[in-house]
Design an enzyme around this catalytic site. Sequence first.
Site, PDB file in Angstrom:
ATOM      1  N   GLU A 124      -4.998 -11.579   4.882  1.00 46.62           N
ATOM      2  CA  GLU A 124      -4.302 -11.504   3.593  1.00 46.62           C
ATOM      3  C   GLU A 124      -3.465 -10.245   3.595  1.00 46.62           C
ATOM      4  O   GLU A 124      -3.879  -9.231   4.149  1.00 46.62           O
ATOM      5  CB  GLU A 124      -5.310 -11.373   2.433  1.00 46.62           C
ATOM      6  CG  GLU A 124      -6.104 -12.599   2.134  1.00 46.62           C
ATOM      7  CD  GLU A 124      -7.593 -12.330   2.227  1.00 46.62           C
ATOM      8  OE1 GLU A 124      -7.990 -11.141   2.184  1.00 46.62           O
ATOM      9  OE2 GLU A 124      -8.349 -13.296   2.350  1.00 46.62           O
ATOM     10  N   TYR A 144       3.091  -9.606  11.378  1.00 50.03           N
ATOM     11  CA  TYR A 144       2.183 -10.746  11.559  1.00 50.03           C
ATOM     12  C   TYR A 144       2.945 -11.983  12.031  1.00 50.03           C
ATOM     13  O   TYR A 144       2.485 -12.725  12.891  1.00 50.03           O
ATOM     14  CB  TYR A 144       1.426 -11.032  10.262  1.00 50.03           C
ATOM     15  CG  TYR A 144       0.531  -9.893   9.829  1.00 50.03           C
ATOM     16  CD1 TYR A 144      -0.204  -9.174  10.755  1.00 50.03           C
ATOM     17  CD2 TYR A 144       0.419  -9.523   8.490  1.00 50.03           C
ATOM     18  CE1 TYR A 144      -1.021  -8.121  10.375  1.00 50.03           C
ATOM     19  CE2 TYR A 144      -0.395  -8.470   8.099  1.00 50.03           C
ATOM     20  CZ  TYR A 144      -1.105  -7.774   9.043  1.00 50.03           C
ATOM     21  OH  TYR A 144      -1.908  -6.727   8.661  1.00 50.03           O
TER      22      TYR A 144
HETATM   23  C1  LIG Z   1       2.047  -2.460   8.652  1.00 51.11           C
HETATM   24  C2  LIG Z   1       1.792  -1.457   9.775  1.00 51.11           C
HETATM   25  C3  LIG Z   1       0.363  -1.627  10.270  1.00 51.11           C
HETATM   26  C4  LIG Z   1       2.775  -1.795  10.916  1.00 51.11           C
HETATM   27  O1  LIG Z   1       2.574  -0.878  11.973  1.00 51.11           O
HETATM   28  P1  LIG Z   1       3.812  -0.088  12.614  1.00 51.11           P
HETATM   29  O2  LIG Z   1       3.328   0.630  13.792  1.00 51.11           O
HETATM   30  O3  LIG Z   1       4.496   0.680  11.548  1.00 51.11           O
HETATM   31  O4  LIG Z   1       4.774  -1.320  12.999  1.00 51.11           O
HETATM   32  P2  LIG Z   1       5.464  -1.590  14.385  1.00 51.11           P
HETATM   33  O5  LIG Z   1       6.249  -0.391  14.793  1.00 51.11           O
HETATM   34  O6  LIG Z   1       4.472  -2.135  15.362  1.00 51.11           O
HETATM   35  O7  LIG Z   1       6.517  -2.702  13.973  1.00 51.11           O
HETATM   36  C5  LIG Z   1       6.107  -3.979  13.599  1.00 51.11           C
HETATM   37  C6  LIG Z   1       7.291  -4.689  12.972  1.00 51.11           C
HETATM   38  O8  LIG Z   1       7.587  -4.138  11.699  1.00 51.11           O
HETATM   39  C7  LIG Z   1       8.918  -3.613  11.676  1.00 51.11           C
HETATM   40  N1  LIG Z   1       8.906  -2.362  10.958  1.00 51.11           N
HETATM   41  C8  LIG Z   1       8.178  -1.271  11.251  1.00 51.11           C
HETATM   42  N2  LIG Z   1       8.417  -0.312  10.335  1.00 51.11           N
HETATM   43  C9  LIG Z   1       9.311  -0.848   9.464  1.00 51.11           C
HETATM   44  C10 LIG Z   1       9.944  -0.366   8.288  1.00 51.11           C
HETATM   45  N3  LIG Z   1       9.703   0.867   7.810  1.00 51.11           N
HETATM   46  N4  LIG Z   1      10.784  -1.184   7.628  1.00 51.11           N
HETATM   47  C11 LIG Z   1      11.023  -2.422   8.073  1.00 51.11           C
HETATM   48  N5  LIG Z   1      10.439  -2.952   9.177  1.00 51.11           N
HETATM   49  C12 LIG Z   1       9.618  -2.155   9.856  1.00 51.11           C
HETATM   50  C13 LIG Z   1       9.296  -3.394  13.107  1.00 51.11           C
HETATM   51  O9  LIG Z   1      10.694  -3.486  13.249  1.00 51.11           O
HETATM   52  C14 LIG Z   1       8.578  -4.521  13.785  1.00 51.11           C
HETATM   53  O10 LIG Z   1       9.276  -5.697  13.628  1.00 51.11           O
HETATM   54  P3  LIG Z   1      10.078  -6.298  14.855  1.00 51.11           P
HETATM   55  O11 LIG Z   1       9.044  -6.493  15.953  1.00 51.11           O
HETATM   56  O12 LIG Z   1      10.584  -7.564  14.312  1.00 51.11           O
HETATM   57  O13 LIG Z   1      11.103  -5.287  15.199  1.00 51.11           O
HETATM   58  C15 LIG Z   1       2.045   0.001   9.335  1.00 51.11           C
HETATM   59  O14 LIG Z   1       3.368   0.148   8.900  1.00 51.11           O
HETATM   60  C16 LIG Z   1       1.089   0.488   8.267  1.00 51.11           C
HETATM   61  O15 LIG Z   1       0.065   1.066   8.558  1.00 51.11           O
HETATM   62  N6  LIG Z   1       1.423   0.266   6.980  1.00 51.11           N
HETATM   63  C17 LIG Z   1       0.580   0.707   5.890  1.00 51.11           C
HETATM   64  C18 LIG Z   1      -0.751  -0.020   5.863  1.00 51.11           C
HETATM   65  C19 LIG Z   1      -0.558  -1.515   5.851  1.00 51.11           C
HETATM   66  O16 LIG Z   1       0.350  -2.028   5.217  1.00 51.11           O
HETATM   67  N7  LIG Z   1      -1.451  -2.222   6.560  1.00 51.11           N
HETATM   68  C20 LIG Z   1      -1.440  -3.666   6.610  1.00 51.11           C
HETATM   69  C21 LIG Z   1      -2.373  -4.186   5.568  1.00 51.11           C
HETATM   70  S1  LIG Z   1      -2.360  -5.960   5.558  1.00 51.11           S
END
Ligand SMILES: CC(C)(COP(=O)(O)OP(=O)(O)OC[C@H]1O[C@@H](n2cnc3c(N)ncnc32)[C@H](O)[C@@H]1OP(=O)(O)O)[C@@H](O)C(=O)NCCC(=O)NCCS
Length: 159
Positions: A115, A127
């Site tokens: 979720e 995802y």
């Molecule tokens: C969601 C989260 C886990 C993703 O991890 P991350 O290391 O930042 O993401 P990644 O660098 O692996 O990128 C994953 C995708 O998101 C995109 N992305 C990463 N940061 C982004 C941003 N600030 N804005 C838009 N897209 C973004 C990347 O481009 C990538 O997409 P692509 O493969 O199509 O290019 C992280 O941002 C996070 O911890 N967020 C806060 C907690 C959270 O939301 N957890 C999930 C709960 S369900």
Amino acid sequence: MYPGIEFPPKRGEINIRLMNSVDLDAVTAIERDSSPSPWNRSLFAGCLSASYFCLVAIADNKVIAFGISSLVIDEGTIVNIGVEVAYQGYGCGNKVLRRLLENLANENASKVYLEVRVSNQTAIRLYRRVGFTQTGVRKDYYSLGHTREDAVLMEKKFL
Ligand SMILES: CC(C)(COP(=O)(O)OP(=O)(O)OC[C@H]1O[C@@H](n2cnc3c(N)ncnc32)[C@H](O)[C@@H]1OP(=O)(O)O)[C@@H](O)C(=O)NCCC(=O)NCCS
């Protein structure tokens, strides 16, 4: 540009290992700084003691991300995932998520659920990228202080 500050900053190599109790403070701090409705330390400790599959990512000699999954019979769940704010957008979330999925596949999961907040487009994009599709919406699922937010339900099939 500010003197002495690189943009984008360089990030060290990322290594992933199993989480253990010494990581709980770091993991809780990442969650507090990156989530609008953060889990507390005891929820993470509960995942460790319940034998969920719990990982941390290490870079620059510190914990910069975590990921947790669970498995009941053949149904996996991505329970929580988070990356330290300064390290977001560098592929770490993708790497941790793929490691969780790899483990679930090795444990013979046939599908995986999760979720996510409907406004969390970064996570939804991540995802989708690894094969999750939206299967529904759970109205007002998340409590965010005085407001509520819908959850998007997502599923990935292995078989
Ligand atoms: C969601 C989260 C886990 C993703 O991890 P991350 O290391 O930042 O993401 P990644 O660098 O692996 O990128 C994953 C995708 O998101 C995109 N992305 C990463 N940061 C982004 C941003 N600030 N804005 C838009 N897209 C973004 C990347 O481009 C990538 O997409 P692509 O493969 O199509 O290019 C992280 O941002 C996070 O911890 N967020 C806060 C907690 C959270 O939301 N957890 C999930 C709960 S369900």
